[in-house]
Scaffold this motif. Sequence first.
Motif, short mmCIF file in Angstrom:
data_model
loop_
_atom_site.label_atom_id
_atom_site.label_comp_id
_atom_site.label_asym_id
_atom_site.label_seq_id
_atom_site.Cartn_x
_atom_site.Cartn_y
_atom_site.Cartn_z
N LYS A 189 4.45 6.47 -7.67
CA LYS A 189 4.23 7.32 -8.85
C LYS A 189 5.17 8.53 -8.87
CE LYS A 189 -0.13 7.90 -7.51
NZ LYS A 189 -0.42 6.84 -6.50
N ASP A 190 5.42 9.09 -7.70
CA ASP A 190 6.09 10.39 -7.64
C ASP A 190 7.56 10.35 -7.24
OD1 ASP A 190 3.62 11.58 -8.24
OD2 ASP A 190 3.04 11.50 -6.13
N GLU B 206 2.14 1.67 -3.56
CA GLU B 206 1.10 2.22 -4.46
C GLU B 206 1.03 3.74 -4.31
OE1 GLU B 206 -2.68 0.47 -3.56
OE2 GLU B 206 -2.00 -1.57 -4.05
N THR B 207 1.18 4.20 -3.07
CA THR B 207 0.99 5.62 -2.79
C THR B 207 2.18 6.47 -3.24
OG1 THR B 207 -0.34 5.04 -0.87
CG2 THR B 207 0.49 7.30 -0.95
N ILE B 208 3.39 5.97 -3.04
CA ILE B 208 4.56 6.81 -3.32
C ILE B 208 5.30 6.44 -4.60
CG2 ILE B 208 4.92 7.40 -0.91
CD1 ILE B 208 7.11 5.37 -0.73
N VAL C 78 -1.09 4.10 6.05
CA VAL C 78 -0.19 4.68 5.03
C VAL C 78 0.06 6.16 5.32
CG1 VAL C 78 0.02 5.27 2.58
CG2 VAL C 78 -0.77 2.99 3.26
N ALA C 79 -0.97 6.85 5.78
CA ALA C 79 -0.80 8.28 6.09
C ALA C 79 0.28 8.51 7.14
CB ALA C 79 -2.14 8.86 6.57
N LYS D 181 0.83 -1.21 0.00
CA LYS D 181 0.00 0.00 0.00
C LYS D 181 0.87 1.26 0.00
CE LYS D 181 -4.10 -1.97 0.36
NZ LYS D 181 -5.17 -1.81 -0.64
N ILE D 182 1.97 1.19 0.73
CA ILE D 182 2.91 2.33 0.71
C ILE D 182 3.46 2.50 -0.71
CG2 ILE D 182 5.11 3.21 1.59
CD1 ILE D 182 4.58 1.61 4.18
N TYR E 124 2.98 6.74 7.60
CA TYR E 124 4.29 6.64 6.94
C TYR E 124 4.58 7.89 6.12
CZ TYR E 124 4.47 1.71 8.29
OH TYR E 124 4.52 0.55 9.02
N MET E 125 3.56 8.46 5.50
CA MET E 125 3.76 9.69 4.73
C MET E 125 4.14 10.85 5.66
SD MET E 125 3.26 8.55 1.72
CE MET E 125 3.78 6.95 2.37
N ASP F 149 -5.63 3.19 4.78
CA ASP F 149 -5.39 4.61 4.45
C ASP F 149 -4.74 5.36 5.60
OD1 ASP F 149 -6.44 4.25 1.98
OD2 ASP F 149 -8.32 5.34 2.35
#
Lengths: 198, 198
Positions: free
Chosen positions: B22-23, B18-20, B179-180, B15-16, B182-183, B176
Amino acid sequence: MKIILIGASGTIGKKIAETIGKDHELVRVGSKSGDFRVDIGSGASIEKLFKEVGPFDTLISAAGEGHFGPLKTMKEADFRKGLDSKLMGQINLVLTGQHYIRPQGSFTLTAGVLADDPVRLGANLSAVNSALEAFGRAAAIELENGVRINVVSPGVVEDSPHYFPYFPGHVPVTMDRVVAAYMKSAFGAQTGQVYKVV
Amino acid sequence: MKIILIGASGTIGKKIAETIGKDHELVRVGSKSGDFRVDIGSGASIEKLFKEVGPFDTLISAAGEGHFGPLKTMKEADFRKGLDSKLMGQINLVLTGQHYIRPQGSFTLTAGVLADDPVRLGANLSAVNSALEAFGRAAAIELENGVRINVVSPGVVEDSPHYFPYFPGHVPVTMDRVVAAYMKSAFGAQTGQVYKVV
């Protein structure tokens, strides 16, 4: 009451011994002195100790070493000093001792203030102390036959002035208050508690 | 930003990713899959990983195993599973990684709710998780060049329903929110924090 005191000749241990030695059957255990010897870093040595001492009511541990040094140069071997001695050693006292302790008995382990109030050079002992505090909380809900466990987590003690320079702004705690926390754990009725003496 | 993600194919790690992914330049690391492989229980394997990956900005670890089983039959070898993998493994990521991380970089490690909210069978993971939380607090005050460290300590996650029976009354946390955390650690500015997601 038959009480096993691990670390009986240490800074804290000898004060505990003075306080409880008069009124109880005290079994003094140390790495180099005492009624029995134990190498707390060795599971086999701990097993041998319990076999020799036999059934008991109370175990108090004020023993175990950690690594104190800079994070920048810390290696796995340094970090493992605390894992093998102060952490695994004290936990082995419970894992093995649970099979020798009498019903309604108690374990008291020793952590320390670095668990939640870190100082430079103290990363290993922060981890080790916090692990011990959590182990006490967790073991308390599984120990059987009314056996209790608590953890004493003292600040830097007045009798260890050589540590003071490494603990800026930490107010040294009196030995009387530290010993009182062990008495609360051993002779009180609570379990799963962390007695912070700061 | 070059981000090393340890445990990239795990329940939380994917999940992490997937979130990071892309960028950022994401380096996926796993025990059995990923851009690089690591055996987190081996200091030599971790050293090799950093040598291969080279300088980086951010390390996120969502990796490491512990022992889950009854205290009554727990042996030292059981307890050491968590010490060697989830605890020493993640700490080795910092001890070794501090020599490869770029200035202003960050480490994020993973602990868990058992640190202060124990369940039956969880004594090993309680100790390991609490040790990780304390290590994060302690390492934060010694890391140099603006390098930060935080620890994410999630409750049982909604994507791991097989754990639910072992966590009575624990309300599963959404991925969600996990993951937040970790962000917040990786892209925020705080250090020495424990982000409890419960």
